[in-house]
Design an enzyme around this catalytic site. Structure first.
Site, PDB file in Angstrom:
ATOM      1  N   SER A 185       0.728  -1.264   0.060  1.00  0.00           N
ATOM      2  CA  SER A 185      -0.053  -0.102  -0.152  1.00  0.00           C
ATOM      3  C   SER A 185       0.785   1.382   0.047  1.00  0.00           C
ATOM      4  O   SER A 185       0.220   2.304  -0.527  1.00  0.00           O
ATOM      5  CB  SER A 185      -0.957  -0.011   1.172  1.00  0.00           C
ATOM      6  OG  SER A 185      -1.809  -0.855   1.277  1.00  0.00           O
TER       7      SER A 185
ATOM      8  N   ARG B 299       2.473  -9.402  15.100  1.00  0.00           N
ATOM      9  CA  ARG B 299       2.496  -7.981  14.473  1.00  0.00           C
ATOM     10  C   ARG B 299       1.180  -7.280  14.783  1.00  0.00           C
ATOM     11  O   ARG B 299       1.161  -6.209  14.965  1.00  0.00           O
ATOM     12  CB  ARG B 299       3.011  -7.912  13.071  1.00  0.00           C
ATOM     13  CG  ARG B 299       2.219  -8.619  12.136  1.00  0.00           C
ATOM     14  CD  ARG B 299       2.446  -8.642  10.655  1.00  0.00           C
ATOM     15  NE  ARG B 299       1.966  -7.403  10.091  1.00  0.00           N
ATOM     16  CZ  ARG B 299       2.247  -7.031   8.753  1.00  0.00           C
ATOM     17  NH1 ARG B 299       2.971  -7.711   8.039  1.00  0.00           N
ATOM     18  NH2 ARG B 299       1.609  -5.850   8.511  1.00  0.00           N
TER      19      ARG B 299
HETATM   20  O1  LIG Z   1      -1.070  -4.545   6.315  1.00  0.00           O
HETATM   21  C1  LIG Z   1      -0.048  -4.213   5.931  1.00  0.00           C
HETATM   22  O2  LIG Z   1       0.901  -3.299   6.990  1.00  0.00           O
HETATM   23  C2  LIG Z   1       0.404  -4.252   4.853  1.00  0.00           C
HETATM   24  C3  LIG Z   1       1.158  -5.865   4.697  1.00  0.00           C
HETATM   25  O3  LIG Z   1       2.118  -5.991   5.534  1.00  0.00           O
HETATM   26  O4  LIG Z   1      -0.537  -4.258   3.879  1.00  0.00           O
HETATM   27  P1  LIG Z   1      -0.838  -2.891   3.009  1.00  0.00           P
HETATM   28  O5  LIG Z   1       0.482  -2.698   2.082  1.00  0.00           O
HETATM   29  O6  LIG Z   1      -1.864  -3.259   2.176  1.00  0.00           O
HETATM   30  O7  LIG Z   1      -1.273  -1.775   3.801  1.00  0.00           O
HETATM   31 MN   LIG Z   2      -2.947  -2.038   0.033  1.00  0.00          MN
HETATM   32 MN   LIG Z   3      -2.224  -5.287   2.497  1.00  0.00          MN
END
Ligand SMILES: O=C(O)[C@@H](CO)OP(=O)(O)O
Ligand SMILES: [Mn+2]
Ligand SMILES: [Mn+2]
Length: 558
Positions: free
Chosen positions: A81, A206
């Site tokens: 993301s 996490r």
């Molecule tokens: O949940 C998050 O922190 C990431 C995966 O580690 O997902 P995204 O990049 O979609 O936020």
């Molecule tokens: Mn994402």
């Molecule tokens: Mn994600």
């Protein structure tokens, strides 16, 4: 034009009009992959997204959302993301945290800069603590970087080192935490042989310990604080491998949600609480899930939870996580300096902007979109709305999440006539995809599709334009595959569910009654990626993008 020749004023597009409402929809974790039973987008009923794909061949295409197209070190790096929304909003490809840290470690510059020299002051008489995600996912952190940092710090005087690890299972396979713990233990025992007192001191999963984001649930950070700083946790073990193995045996447990634990010595005392005089490094390079802990470690005034004891430490982030807030003040590697984002340009050119998502993705369509910048460019022209996410649950329990509420807010913003751009992130495919629950992810994808429909209906009513795309893949492939692309089986012959993002490209579709006649995707940008979207959107607002932006994906054929 200013004296430097720079101007925020964008040139008029020679053919496209201004004043059309543009809905910018980002489906989080929505890639394109071959149909199969682990492709939840394929399995789900998604009539709206299907109609975009099948309706107008020159208004639907795929764009690259991983690897070098979004500033990551290699083509083996899945999208995420942060880098996805950075590219979408900034219109250019920046070397991202993972790559910047690699370069700083490789050249040794990391050890010459201010951040390292600051923490180094503690090495002679105090402990160096490293806190972060124990993973090789490359989304938030990488274990090989931690290994290099351990080596570098110990060679430069660190005598006592404590690690506070967060188990992953979200960017990597669930269960892989055991292997990472073993690797780390081996590394630390090698250091011990060299006379360095190096040990893991605490840990936890996490999603349950430390790595909350956008202030969804401060309890998560508190659990981490108690273990890392105070040395208190419900579970106590002799070492990290024993901890992870034992906690994973509890039915229903997984790496993402392991409870907090501390490592204790023979007498039962925690081996590494953080105390006055110590140095602390949070080694994740990605910002969103580190800023809450960074605040707790750095801010004198802090009321989010009772810290009980606030040690006087020398703290540095792997990167600075928020440039506006200067958080943290010290950091080992400078973050990418993303400037002149499309959002800032458009606001300077009078485009009134509305952005919305639910808490867990709110910063994605604001902070990440705007080049890791908090707040408004111009509060009179912008409105950002955050819909509170559920907290304390895994999203397979509520796979519809707040998709319809986001759809409604966007619809109302579109119908209000108060905005020129209405931008949303719809989280379902990603957040539920990360749980590894295939059935729930199918429900999630359907809900996301319904939210898209709601927004497209509003676009239709006001004669606007839509752009629907995604930031990276996730829900379109929920299984680990072998080289032939078939589901890979583990030793027991079971498929291995993939909770992580993917390397897949993502769709982008344009349309709506306001889209001028003759607009279609160019054929001459075959390797286009997310960074090409900003110029495209600027065109749809009636402007030409700045010269240094990645080229537009559209042309207007007379
Ligand atoms: O949940 C998050 O922190 C990431 C995966 O580690 O997902 P995204 O990049 O979609 O936020
Ligand atoms: Mn994402
Ligand atoms: Mn994600």
């Amino acid at each position: 034009m200013g004296s430097t020749g720079f101007s925020w004023k964008l040139a008029d597009h020679p053919k496209l009009p201004k004043g059309k409402l543009v809905a910018m929809i980002v489906l989080d974790g929505w890639g394109e992959a071959s149909p199969d039973k682990f492709n939840c987008i394929h399995v789900a009923e998604t009539p709206t997204m299907d109609s975009l794909k099948n309706g107008a061949p020159d208004k639907w295409r795929l764009v690259r959302a991983h690897g070098t197209a979004v500033g990551l070190p290699t083509e083996d790096d899945m999208g995420n993301s942060e880098v996805g929304h950075n590219a979408l909003g900034a219109g250019r490809i920046y070397a991202q945290g993972a790559k910047l840290v690699d370069a700083a470690l490789e050249s040794g510059k990391i050890y010459e800069d201010e951040g390292f020299n600051y923490i180094k002051e503690s090495f002679a008489n105090n402990t160096l603590h490293l806190i972060g995600l124990m993973s090789d996912g490359g989304v938030h952190s990488r274990l090989d970087q931690v290994q290099l940092l351990l080596k570098g710090a110990s060679e430069r005087g660190a005598k006592k080192i404590r690690l506070h690890v967060l188990t992953d299972g979200r960017d990597v396979l669930d269960g892989s935490s055991i292997g990472f713990a073993e690797t780390l233990e081996k590394e630390l025992s090698d250091l011990r042989k060299k006379g360095i007192d190096a040990q893991v001191a605490s840990g936890g999963g996490r999603m349950y310990v430390t790595m909350d984001r956008y202030e969804n649930d401060w309890e998560v950070v508190k659990r981490g604080w108690d273990a890392q700083v105070l040395g208190e946790a419900p579970h106590k073990f002799k070492n990290v491998v024993e901890a992870v193995k034992t906690l994973r045996q509890v039915p229903g447990s997984n790496d993402q949600y392991l409870p907090p634990f501390v490592i204790v010595d023979e007498s039962g005392s925690p081996v590494g609480p953080i105390v006055d005089g110590d140095a602390v490094v949070t080694f994740n390079f990605r910002a969103d899930r580190m800023t809450m802990l960074a605040q707790a470690l750095e801010y004198e005034k802090f009321d989010k939870f009772d810290r009980v004891r606030v040690p006087k430490i020398r703290y540095a982030g792997m990167l600075q996580y928020d440039g506006e807030l200067k958080l943290p003040n010290y950091y080992l590697v400078s973050p990418p300096l993303i400037d002149r984002t499309s959002g800032e340009y458009l606001v300077h050119n009078g485009v009134r902007t509305f952005a919305c998502s639910e808490t867990v993705k709110f910063g994605h369509v604001t902070f990440f979109w705007n080049g890791n910048r908090s707040g408004y460019f111009n509060a009179e022209l912008e409105e950002y709305v955050e819909i509170p996410s559920d907290s304390g649950i895994t999203f397979n329990v509520q796979p519809k999440m707040k998709a319809l509420e986001i759809g409604e807010k966007a619809r109302d913003a579109i119908l209000s006539g108060r905005f020129d751009q209405v931008r949303v992130n719809i989280p379902n495919g990603d957040m539920v995809g990360h749980t590894g629950d295939v059935e729930a992810t199918v429900v999630a994808c359907k809900a996301a599709d319904e939210a898209v429909k709601m927004i497209l209906d509003a676009v239709e009513q006001v004669g606007g334009i839509f752009v629907v795309t995604a930031d990276h893949g996730n829900a379109e492939d929920m299984v680990k595959r072998n080289k032939k692309g078939e589901p890979a089986l583990d030793k027991e012959g079971n498929v291995q569910i993939l909770t992580s993002h993917t390397l897949q490209p993502v769709p982008i579709a344009i349309g709506g009654p306001g889209l001028a006649e003759g607009v279609k995707f160019r054929k001459d940008v075959p390797s286009g990626g997310l960074a090409n979207v900003a110029a495209t959107v600027m065109n749809l607002h009636g402007f030409v993008a700045p010269d240094d932006y990645e080229t537009t994906l559209i042309e207007v054929v007379d």
